[in-house]
Write a protein that holds these residues in place. Sequence first.
Motif, PDB file in Angstrom:
ATOM      1  N   PRO A 438     -20.055  15.012 -20.091  1.00  0.00           N
ATOM      2  CA  PRO A 438     -19.025  14.980 -19.050  1.00  0.00           C
ATOM      3  C   PRO A 438     -19.475  14.240 -17.794  1.00  0.00           C
ATOM      4  O   PRO A 438     -20.631  14.343 -17.380  1.00  0.00           O
ATOM      5  N   VAL A 439     -18.535  13.496 -17.214  1.00  0.00           N
ATOM      6  CA  VAL A 439     -18.805  12.795 -15.965  1.00  0.00           C
ATOM      7  C   VAL A 439     -17.958  13.344 -14.812  1.00  0.00           C
ATOM      8  O   VAL A 439     -18.036  12.840 -13.698  1.00  0.00           O
ATOM      9  N   ARG A 440     -17.154  14.365 -15.086  1.00  0.00           N
ATOM     10  CA  ARG A 440     -16.472  15.107 -14.021  1.00  0.00           C
ATOM     11  C   ARG A 440     -16.049  16.460 -14.586  1.00  0.00           C
ATOM     12  O   ARG A 440     -16.061  16.652 -15.814  1.00  0.00           O
ATOM     13  N   MET A 441     -15.692  17.346 -13.682  1.00  0.00           N
ATOM     14  CA  MET A 441     -15.084  18.615 -14.072  1.00  0.00           C
ATOM     15  C   MET A 441     -13.578  18.470 -13.977  1.00  0.00           C
ATOM     16  O   MET A 441     -13.068  17.782 -13.099  1.00  0.00           O
ATOM     17  N   THR A 442     -12.878  19.119 -14.871  1.00  0.00           N
ATOM     18  CA  THR A 442     -11.423  19.112 -14.777  1.00  0.00           C
ATOM     19  C   THR A 442     -10.984  20.058 -13.659  1.00  0.00           C
ATOM     20  O   THR A 442     -11.711  20.967 -13.261  1.00  0.00           O
ATOM     21  N   TYR A 443      -9.779  19.815 -13.145  1.00  0.00           N
ATOM     22  CA  TYR A 443      -9.267  20.641 -12.059  1.00  0.00           C
ATOM     23  C   TYR A 443      -9.074  22.085 -12.515  1.00  0.00           C
ATOM     24  O   TYR A 443      -8.867  22.348 -13.709  1.00  0.00           O
ATOM     25  N   PRO A 444      -9.097  23.043 -11.591  1.00  0.00           N
ATOM     26  CA  PRO A 444      -8.867  24.442 -11.957  1.00  0.00           C
ATOM     27  C   PRO A 444      -7.491  24.641 -12.583  1.00  0.00           C
ATOM     28  O   PRO A 444      -6.503  24.029 -12.150  1.00  0.00           O
ATOM     29  N   SER A 445      -7.431  25.518 -13.555  1.00  0.00           N
ATOM     30  CA  SER A 445      -6.140  25.814 -14.173  1.00  0.00           C
ATOM     31  C   SER A 445      -5.175  26.410 -13.160  1.00  0.00           C
ATOM     32  O   SER A 445      -3.959  26.232 -13.266  1.00  0.00           O
TER      33      SER A 445
END
Length: 476
Positions: A438-445
Amino acid sequence: MKKYILTLVFALSLIGCTTSDDVNLDPHATYNTTAESLVTYSQKELSDYLNTPNVNENNFRLTMQYAQETIYVNESNYDFANRNVSNSVWQDNYVNVLKNLDQARIITEAYQPSPSENATWPVEKANKLAAIDIMKVFTYQVLVDTFGDIPYVQSLDIDKYPLPKYDKASDIYASLITRLETDLVNLSSSGTVLRGGDIYFNNDNAKWKKFGNSLLLKLGIALADINPTLAQTTINKAIAGGLMTSSADNCEFKYLGASPNENPIFQSTESRDDFVGGKTLVDFMNNTNDSRITKYYGDVNGAYIGQVIGAPAEFAEFSPLGEFAYTPTTPGTVMNYTEVLFYLAEAAARWGIGGNPATLYNQAVTSSFTDWGLAADAAAYIAANPYNAANWKKSIGEQAWVAMFNQPKASWNFYRRLDYPVLLAPPTAINNAEGKVPVRMTYPSSEATTNGTNYAAASASIGGDRLTTKLFWDVN
Protein backbone atom coordinates in the motif's frame (compact mmCIF):
# COMPACT_ATOMS: atom_id res chain seq x y z
CA MET A 1 -15.60 13.46 10.44
CA LYS A 2 -18.56 14.81 12.38
CA LYS A 3 -18.79 11.58 14.35
CA TYR A 4 -15.31 11.98 15.75
CA ILE A 5 -15.22 15.65 16.51
CA LEU A 6 -18.48 15.47 18.40
CA THR A 7 -17.07 12.84 20.73
CA LEU A 8 -14.13 15.02 21.77
CA VAL A 9 -13.25 15.09 25.46
CA PHE A 10 -10.39 17.37 26.44
CA ALA A 11 -7.81 15.62 28.56
CA LEU A 12 -6.20 16.56 31.84
CA SER A 13 -9.23 18.56 32.89
CA LEU A 14 -9.15 20.49 36.11
CA ILE A 15 -12.54 19.69 37.62
CA GLY A 16 -13.35 20.40 41.25
CA CYS A 17 -16.01 18.92 43.47
CA THR A 18 -19.61 19.76 42.68
CA THR A 19 -21.25 22.08 45.20
CA SER A 20 -24.70 23.54 45.57
CA ASP A 21 -23.53 26.47 43.43
CA ASP A 22 -22.87 24.34 40.37
CA VAL A 23 -25.71 21.86 40.31
CA ASN A 24 -26.49 22.90 36.75
CA LEU A 25 -23.01 22.02 35.51
CA ASP A 26 -22.11 18.73 33.91
CA PRO A 27 -19.64 17.06 36.33
CA HIS A 28 -18.09 15.14 33.44
CA ALA A 29 -17.37 18.19 31.28
CA THR A 30 -14.28 20.36 31.24
CA TYR A 31 -14.92 23.96 32.21
CA ASN A 32 -11.41 24.97 33.26
CA THR A 33 -8.09 23.81 31.93
CA THR A 34 -4.80 25.29 30.79
CA ALA A 35 -3.20 25.49 27.40
CA GLU A 36 -0.17 23.67 28.78
CA SER A 37 -2.17 20.65 29.96
CA LEU A 38 -3.73 20.33 26.52
CA VAL A 39 -0.33 20.57 24.87
CA THR A 40 1.02 17.85 27.17
CA TYR A 41 -1.88 15.59 26.26
CA SER A 42 -1.47 16.34 22.55
CA GLN A 43 2.24 15.58 22.70
CA LYS A 44 1.56 12.21 24.26
CA GLU A 45 -1.24 11.37 21.83
CA LEU A 46 0.93 12.26 18.82
CA SER A 47 3.81 10.18 20.13
CA ASP A 48 1.47 7.31 21.02
CA TYR A 49 0.07 7.24 17.50
CA LEU A 50 3.46 7.36 15.79
CA ASN A 51 4.96 4.68 18.03
CA THR A 52 2.22 2.20 18.80
CA PRO A 53 2.20 -1.17 17.02
CA ASN A 54 -1.47 -1.60 17.91
CA VAL A 55 -3.08 -3.13 14.83
CA ASN A 56 -6.19 -1.02 15.35
CA GLU A 57 -4.21 2.19 14.88
CA ASN A 58 -0.78 1.94 13.29
CA ASN A 59 0.31 -0.92 11.04
CA PHE A 60 3.31 0.69 9.39
CA ARG A 61 5.78 -1.67 11.09
CA LEU A 62 3.93 -4.40 9.21
CA THR A 63 3.64 -2.45 5.95
CA MET A 64 7.38 -1.70 5.98
CA GLN A 65 8.01 -5.41 6.71
CA TYR A 66 9.89 -4.80 9.96
CA ALA A 67 7.54 -7.12 11.84
CA GLN A 68 5.08 -9.92 11.18
CA GLU A 69 1.98 -10.85 13.13
CA THR A 70 1.92 -14.25 14.78
CA ILE A 71 -1.73 -15.33 14.82
CA TYR A 72 -4.04 -12.69 13.38
CA VAL A 73 -2.40 -11.82 10.07
CA ASN A 74 -5.09 -9.62 8.50
CA GLU A 75 -3.10 -6.41 8.75
CA SER A 76 0.08 -8.02 7.40
CA ASN A 77 -2.04 -8.76 4.35
CA TYR A 78 -3.29 -5.17 4.20
CA ASP A 79 -6.80 -5.78 5.47
CA PHE A 80 -7.16 -2.53 7.38
CA ALA A 81 -10.91 -2.29 6.88
CA ASN A 82 -11.83 -5.17 9.17
CA ARG A 83 -10.70 -3.22 12.24
CA ASN A 84 -11.64 0.20 10.81
CA VAL A 85 -8.02 1.27 11.21
CA SER A 86 -8.47 4.50 9.25
CA ASN A 87 -11.21 5.55 11.67
CA SER A 88 -8.71 5.29 14.52
CA VAL A 89 -6.05 7.21 12.59
CA TRP A 90 -8.61 9.98 11.98
CA GLN A 91 -9.60 10.04 15.65
CA ASP A 92 -6.02 9.96 16.94
CA ASN A 93 -4.88 12.88 14.84
CA TYR A 94 -7.92 15.11 14.36
CA VAL A 95 -9.47 14.72 17.80
CA ASN A 96 -6.78 13.69 20.24
CA VAL A 97 -4.04 15.90 18.78
CA LEU A 98 -5.34 18.68 16.53
CA LYS A 99 -8.54 19.58 18.33
CA ASN A 100 -6.78 19.72 21.69
CA LEU A 101 -4.01 21.85 20.21
CA ASP A 102 -6.60 24.16 18.72
CA GLN A 103 -8.27 24.52 22.10
CA ALA A 104 -4.85 25.35 23.56
CA ARG A 105 -4.58 28.08 20.93
CA ILE A 106 -8.00 29.46 21.84
CA ILE A 107 -7.16 29.54 25.55
CA THR A 108 -3.83 31.24 24.84
CA GLU A 109 -5.39 33.91 22.65
CA ALA A 110 -8.08 34.63 25.24
CA TYR A 111 -5.75 34.75 28.23
CA GLN A 112 -5.69 38.04 30.15
CA PRO A 113 -2.28 38.55 31.79
CA SER A 114 -1.99 39.89 35.31
CA PRO A 115 -0.28 43.27 35.82
CA SER A 116 2.95 41.49 36.74
CA GLU A 117 2.83 39.54 33.45
CA ASN A 118 2.13 42.46 31.12
CA ALA A 119 5.75 43.03 30.18
CA THR A 120 6.59 39.42 29.31
CA TRP A 121 3.24 38.16 28.02
CA PRO A 122 3.52 39.35 24.38
CA VAL A 123 6.68 37.31 23.79
CA GLU A 124 5.39 34.35 25.78
CA LYS A 125 2.12 34.39 23.86
CA ALA A 126 3.89 34.49 20.50
CA ASN A 127 6.19 31.64 21.54
CA LYS A 128 3.35 29.50 22.83
CA LEU A 129 1.21 30.00 19.73
CA ALA A 130 4.21 29.22 17.50
CA ALA A 131 4.99 25.97 19.35
CA ILE A 132 1.34 24.91 19.25
CA ASP A 133 1.13 25.58 15.55
CA ILE A 134 4.39 23.76 14.78
CA MET A 135 2.80 20.66 16.29
CA LYS A 136 -0.34 21.23 14.24
CA VAL A 137 1.71 21.53 11.05
CA PHE A 138 3.48 18.27 11.87
CA THR A 139 0.16 16.50 12.46
CA TYR A 140 -1.50 17.80 9.31
CA GLN A 141 1.48 16.56 7.29
CA VAL A 142 1.06 13.13 8.89
CA LEU A 143 -2.58 13.10 7.76
CA VAL A 144 -1.86 14.31 4.23
CA ASP A 145 0.95 11.78 3.84
CA THR A 146 -1.45 9.05 4.95
CA PHE A 147 -4.59 9.87 2.97
CA GLY A 148 -3.90 12.60 0.38
CA ASP A 149 -6.67 15.22 0.27
CA ILE A 150 -8.10 15.80 3.76
CA PRO A 151 -10.25 18.34 5.63
CA TYR A 152 -7.94 21.24 6.47
CA VAL A 153 -9.36 24.77 6.29
CA GLN A 154 -12.71 23.69 7.75
CA SER A 155 -11.41 20.81 9.84
CA LEU A 156 -11.46 22.17 13.39
CA ASP A 157 -14.43 24.55 13.50
CA ILE A 158 -17.17 21.98 14.05
CA ASP A 159 -19.81 24.54 14.93
CA LYS A 160 -19.43 26.30 11.60
CA TYR A 161 -18.40 23.26 9.53
CA PRO A 162 -19.89 20.05 10.99
CA LEU A 163 -19.27 18.37 7.62
CA PRO A 164 -15.99 19.87 6.44
CA LYS A 165 -14.83 19.96 2.86
CA TYR A 166 -11.57 18.31 1.85
CA ASP A 167 -8.68 20.43 0.55
CA LYS A 168 -6.23 19.36 -2.11
CA ALA A 169 -3.12 17.84 -0.63
CA SER A 170 -0.79 20.02 -2.72
CA ASP A 171 -2.56 23.17 -1.48
CA ILE A 172 -2.27 21.98 2.10
CA TYR A 173 1.46 21.41 1.70
CA ALA A 174 1.95 24.94 0.38
CA SER A 175 -0.05 26.32 3.30
CA LEU A 176 1.87 24.24 5.85
CA ILE A 177 5.17 25.56 4.55
CA THR A 178 3.96 29.18 4.73
CA ARG A 179 2.53 28.89 8.23
CA LEU A 180 5.60 27.04 9.52
CA GLU A 181 7.85 29.78 8.17
CA THR A 182 5.69 32.29 10.05
CA ASP A 183 5.85 30.21 13.22
CA LEU A 184 9.64 30.18 13.05
CA VAL A 185 9.74 33.96 12.68
CA ASN A 186 7.41 34.36 15.66
CA LEU A 187 9.30 31.93 17.87
CA SER A 188 11.72 34.05 19.88
CA SER A 189 15.08 32.85 21.09
CA SER A 190 14.17 34.21 24.51
CA GLY A 191 11.14 34.22 26.77
CA THR A 192 8.92 31.37 27.93
CA VAL A 193 7.58 28.87 25.40
CA LEU A 194 5.26 26.90 27.67
CA ARG A 195 4.94 27.40 31.41
CA GLY A 196 5.10 23.70 32.05
CA GLY A 197 4.25 20.35 30.57
CA ASP A 198 6.48 20.54 27.50
CA ILE A 199 7.58 16.92 27.44
CA TYR A 200 9.30 17.23 24.06
CA PHE A 201 11.82 19.98 24.78
CA ASN A 202 11.30 21.11 28.37
CA ASN A 203 10.61 24.67 27.19
CA ASP A 204 13.92 24.98 25.34
CA ASN A 205 13.45 27.72 22.71
CA ALA A 206 16.49 26.67 20.70
CA LYS A 207 15.31 23.07 20.42
CA TRP A 208 11.83 24.19 19.34
CA LYS A 209 13.47 26.30 16.64
CA LYS A 210 15.59 23.37 15.45
CA PHE A 211 12.55 21.11 15.42
CA GLY A 212 10.58 23.65 13.39
CA ASN A 213 13.34 24.02 10.82
CA SER A 214 13.82 20.24 10.64
CA LEU A 215 10.09 19.90 9.98
CA LEU A 216 10.44 22.52 7.25
CA LEU A 217 13.19 20.35 5.74
CA LYS A 218 10.87 17.34 5.88
CA LEU A 219 8.09 19.26 4.11
CA GLY A 220 10.52 20.44 1.46
CA ILE A 221 12.08 17.08 0.66
CA ALA A 222 8.63 15.51 0.27
CA LEU A 223 8.06 17.80 -2.73
CA ALA A 224 11.33 16.84 -4.44
CA ASP A 225 9.78 15.09 -7.42
CA ILE A 226 6.58 17.09 -7.85
CA ASN A 227 7.77 20.67 -7.20
CA PRO A 228 11.57 20.80 -7.12
CA THR A 229 11.64 24.60 -7.13
CA LEU A 230 9.55 24.94 -3.97
CA ALA A 231 11.37 21.96 -2.48
CA GLN A 232 14.80 23.56 -2.89
CA THR A 233 13.66 26.96 -1.66
CA THR A 234 12.09 25.40 1.41
CA ILE A 235 15.10 23.20 2.15
CA ASN A 236 17.52 26.12 1.86
CA LYS A 237 15.39 28.15 4.31
CA ALA A 238 15.36 25.23 6.73
CA ILE A 239 19.14 24.82 6.60
CA ALA A 240 19.69 28.55 7.02
CA GLY A 241 17.34 28.58 10.02
CA GLY A 242 19.24 25.86 11.85
CA LEU A 243 18.44 22.13 11.99
CA MET A 244 18.92 19.45 14.60
CA THR A 245 22.66 18.99 15.09
CA SER A 246 22.82 15.96 17.38
CA SER A 247 20.63 13.40 19.09
CA ALA A 248 20.32 15.86 21.98
CA ASP A 249 17.92 17.78 19.73
CA ASN A 250 15.64 14.78 19.10
CA CYS A 251 11.90 15.35 19.45
CA GLU A 252 10.88 12.57 21.83
CA PHE A 253 8.21 11.84 24.39
CA LYS A 254 9.61 10.59 27.68
CA TYR A 255 7.45 7.72 28.87
CA LEU A 256 7.19 6.57 32.48
CA GLY A 257 7.47 3.16 34.06
CA ALA A 258 3.90 2.86 35.32
CA SER A 259 0.48 2.54 33.70
CA PRO A 260 -0.99 4.32 31.79
CA ASN A 261 2.12 6.24 30.78
CA GLU A 262 4.39 3.50 29.46
CA ASN A 263 5.61 3.44 25.87
CA PRO A 264 2.76 2.05 23.72
CA ILE A 265 5.09 -0.54 22.23
CA PHE A 266 5.56 -1.97 25.72
CA GLN A 267 1.82 -1.83 26.31
CA SER A 268 1.33 -4.02 23.24
CA THR A 269 4.08 -6.51 24.04
CA GLU A 270 4.22 -6.91 27.83
CA SER A 271 1.61 -9.66 28.02
CA ARG A 272 1.15 -10.68 24.38
CA ASP A 273 3.19 -12.53 21.76
CA ASP A 274 1.69 -10.80 18.73
CA PHE A 275 4.79 -9.81 16.76
CA VAL A 276 8.00 -11.36 15.47
CA GLY A 277 10.63 -10.10 13.08
CA GLY A 278 9.69 -9.69 9.45
CA LYS A 279 11.79 -11.84 7.14
CA THR A 280 12.47 -8.97 4.71
CA LEU A 281 14.42 -6.81 7.16
CA VAL A 282 15.88 -9.65 9.21
CA ASP A 283 17.38 -11.24 6.09
CA PHE A 284 18.67 -7.89 4.84
CA MET A 285 20.43 -7.23 8.15
CA ASN A 286 21.83 -10.75 8.33
CA ASN A 287 23.20 -10.41 4.81
CA THR A 288 24.88 -7.08 5.57
CA ASN A 289 26.29 -8.17 8.95
CA ASP A 290 24.42 -5.34 10.63
CA SER A 291 24.99 -5.39 14.39
CA ARG A 292 21.85 -3.30 14.95
CA ILE A 293 19.96 -6.56 14.53
CA THR A 294 20.95 -7.38 18.11
CA LYS A 295 18.99 -4.33 19.25
CA TYR A 296 16.07 -4.55 16.86
CA TYR A 297 15.33 -8.23 17.53
CA GLY A 298 15.92 -11.02 19.98
CA ASP A 299 17.76 -14.15 18.91
CA VAL A 300 16.54 -17.71 18.63
CA ASN A 301 19.36 -19.97 19.89
CA GLY A 302 21.89 -17.42 18.66
CA ALA A 303 20.29 -16.83 15.25
CA TYR A 304 18.03 -14.09 13.95
CA ILE A 305 15.05 -15.49 12.09
CA GLY A 306 12.21 -13.56 10.50
CA GLN A 307 8.88 -14.92 9.35
CA VAL A 308 7.60 -14.64 5.79
CA ILE A 309 5.44 -11.56 5.39
CA GLY A 310 1.73 -12.36 5.52
CA ALA A 311 2.11 -15.80 7.09
CA PRO A 312 1.25 -16.76 10.68
CA ALA A 313 4.12 -17.53 13.03
CA GLU A 314 4.82 -19.62 16.09
CA PHE A 315 6.28 -17.02 18.45
CA ALA A 316 9.05 -19.20 19.86
CA GLU A 317 10.38 -20.10 16.41
CA PHE A 318 11.14 -16.56 15.23
CA SER A 319 12.97 -13.55 16.54
CA PRO A 320 10.85 -11.36 18.81
CA LEU A 321 11.21 -7.60 18.87
CA GLY A 322 14.24 -6.41 20.81
CA GLU A 323 14.54 -5.38 24.42
CA PHE A 324 13.48 -1.80 23.62
CA ALA A 325 9.95 -3.10 22.94
CA TYR A 326 9.76 -4.69 26.39
CA THR A 327 11.00 -1.59 28.22
CA PRO A 328 8.22 0.75 29.40
CA THR A 329 10.42 3.86 29.42
CA THR A 330 11.71 3.60 25.85
CA PRO A 331 11.26 7.16 24.50
CA GLY A 332 8.69 7.72 21.79
CA THR A 333 10.33 9.23 18.73
CA VAL A 334 8.49 11.98 16.88
CA MET A 335 11.47 13.18 14.82
CA ASN A 336 15.19 12.71 15.30
CA TYR A 337 18.63 13.75 14.11
CA THR A 338 19.18 10.55 12.13
CA GLU A 339 16.05 11.26 10.09
CA VAL A 340 17.24 14.83 9.43
CA LEU A 341 20.61 13.59 8.19
CA PHE A 342 18.96 11.27 5.68
CA TYR A 343 16.85 14.18 4.37
CA LEU A 344 20.03 16.22 3.99
CA ALA A 345 21.80 13.35 2.23
CA GLU A 346 18.91 13.15 -0.21
CA ALA A 347 18.90 16.92 -0.83
CA ALA A 348 22.64 16.83 -1.43
CA ALA A 349 22.32 13.89 -3.84
CA ARG A 350 19.53 15.59 -5.79
CA TRP A 351 20.76 19.18 -5.98
CA GLY A 352 24.06 19.55 -4.14
CA ILE A 353 22.28 21.30 -1.25
CA GLY A 354 23.62 21.16 2.29
CA GLY A 355 26.88 19.29 1.83
CA ASN A 356 28.46 16.24 0.30
CA PRO A 357 25.96 13.37 -0.12
CA ALA A 358 28.46 10.64 0.74
CA THR A 359 29.53 12.46 3.89
CA LEU A 360 25.94 13.03 4.95
CA TYR A 361 25.07 9.39 4.19
CA ASN A 362 27.95 8.28 6.42
CA GLN A 363 26.83 10.65 9.16
CA ALA A 364 23.24 9.40 8.94
CA VAL A 365 24.22 5.74 9.19
CA THR A 366 26.65 6.53 12.02
CA SER A 367 23.94 8.42 13.86
CA SER A 368 21.64 5.41 13.62
CA PHE A 369 24.29 3.09 15.05
CA THR A 370 24.93 5.63 17.80
CA ASP A 371 21.23 5.80 18.64
CA TRP A 372 21.34 2.09 19.42
CA GLY A 373 24.58 2.22 21.42
CA LEU A 374 26.69 0.72 18.63
CA ALA A 375 28.75 3.70 17.45
CA ALA A 376 31.94 1.62 17.36
CA ASP A 377 30.45 -0.63 14.66
CA ALA A 378 29.44 2.13 12.26
CA ALA A 379 32.71 2.61 10.36
CA ALA A 380 33.08 -1.06 9.40
CA TYR A 381 29.45 -1.24 8.33
CA ILE A 382 29.76 1.86 6.13
CA ALA A 383 32.96 0.48 4.56
CA ALA A 384 31.07 -2.66 3.62
CA ASN A 385 27.95 -0.74 2.52
CA PRO A 386 29.26 2.51 1.01
CA TYR A 387 27.30 5.30 -0.60
CA ASN A 388 26.71 4.65 -4.30
CA ALA A 389 26.43 7.90 -6.24
CA ALA A 390 25.35 6.03 -9.37
CA ASN A 391 22.24 4.75 -7.59
CA TRP A 392 21.87 7.12 -4.66
CA LYS A 393 18.15 6.40 -4.29
CA LYS A 394 18.98 2.78 -3.53
CA SER A 395 21.76 3.70 -1.09
CA ILE A 396 19.74 6.27 0.82
CA GLY A 397 16.43 4.45 0.50
CA GLU A 398 17.69 1.15 1.85
CA GLN A 399 19.72 2.66 4.67
CA ALA A 400 16.92 5.01 5.71
CA TRP A 401 14.62 1.98 5.76
CA VAL A 402 16.95 0.16 8.15
CA ALA A 403 17.57 3.22 10.30
CA MET A 404 13.88 4.18 10.55
CA PHE A 405 13.06 0.77 12.07
CA ASN A 406 11.40 2.40 15.07
CA GLN A 407 9.93 5.26 13.01
CA PRO A 408 7.79 3.30 10.55
CA LYS A 409 5.64 6.25 9.44
CA ALA A 410 8.74 8.21 8.41
CA SER A 411 10.12 5.07 6.77
CA TRP A 412 6.97 4.73 4.65
CA ASN A 413 7.59 8.23 3.27
CA PHE A 414 11.17 7.40 2.27
CA TYR A 415 9.96 4.21 0.59
CA ARG A 416 7.28 5.93 -1.45
CA ARG A 417 9.50 8.82 -2.48
CA LEU A 418 12.68 6.89 -3.34
CA ASP A 419 11.14 3.55 -4.37
CA TYR A 420 13.65 1.68 -2.22
CA PRO A 421 13.87 -0.80 -0.68
CA VAL A 422 12.11 -3.10 -3.10
CA LEU A 423 9.24 -4.55 -1.08
CA LEU A 424 6.94 -7.23 -2.41
CA ALA A 425 3.37 -7.74 -1.29
CA PRO A 426 2.66 -11.21 0.08
CA PRO A 427 0.71 -13.51 -2.25
CA THR A 428 -1.92 -13.74 0.48
CA ALA A 429 -2.59 -9.96 0.44
CA ILE A 430 -6.19 -8.84 0.02
CA ASN A 431 -7.42 -8.24 -3.51
CA ASN A 432 -7.82 -4.51 -2.89
CA ALA A 433 -4.05 -4.22 -2.60
CA GLU A 434 -3.79 -5.26 -6.26
CA GLY A 435 -0.63 -7.25 -5.55
CA LYS A 436 1.23 -4.19 -4.25
CA VAL A 437 2.46 -2.78 -0.97
CA PRO A 438 0.00 0.00 0.00
CA VAL A 439 1.03 3.56 -0.78
CA ARG A 440 -1.84 5.21 1.10
CA MET A 441 -4.57 4.44 3.59
CA THR A 442 -8.16 4.54 2.46
CA TYR A 443 -10.46 7.10 4.03
CA PRO A 444 -12.40 6.14 7.18
CA SER A 445 -15.67 4.35 6.55
CA SER A 446 -17.32 6.88 8.85
CA GLU A 447 -16.51 9.62 6.36
CA ALA A 448 -18.41 7.81 3.61
CA THR A 449 -21.46 7.50 5.85
CA THR A 450 -21.50 10.85 7.69
CA ASN A 451 -19.71 13.21 5.27
CA GLY A 452 -20.56 11.43 2.04
CA THR A 453 -20.68 14.34 -0.40
CA ASN A 454 -17.28 15.69 0.59
CA TYR A 455 -15.84 12.19 0.83
CA ALA A 456 -16.98 11.40 -2.72
CA ALA A 457 -15.49 14.63 -4.05
CA ALA A 458 -12.16 13.91 -2.36
CA SER A 459 -12.09 10.34 -3.64
CA ALA A 460 -12.65 11.55 -7.19
CA SER A 461 -10.02 14.28 -6.78
CA ILE A 462 -7.23 11.90 -5.80
CA GLY A 463 -8.09 9.30 -8.44
CA GLY A 464 -9.96 6.82 -6.29
CA ASP A 465 -10.05 5.86 -2.62
CA ARG A 466 -7.70 2.89 -2.92
CA LEU A 467 -4.62 1.52 -1.20
CA THR A 468 -2.78 1.84 -4.52
CA THR A 469 -3.64 5.49 -5.28
CA LYS A 470 -0.42 7.46 -5.09
CA LEU A 471 -0.17 10.75 -3.23
CA PHE A 472 0.38 13.89 -5.27
CA TRP A 473 4.11 13.94 -4.42
CA ASP A 474 4.64 10.24 -5.17
CA VAL A 475 5.11 10.61 -8.92
CA ASN A 476 7.76 7.96 -9.74
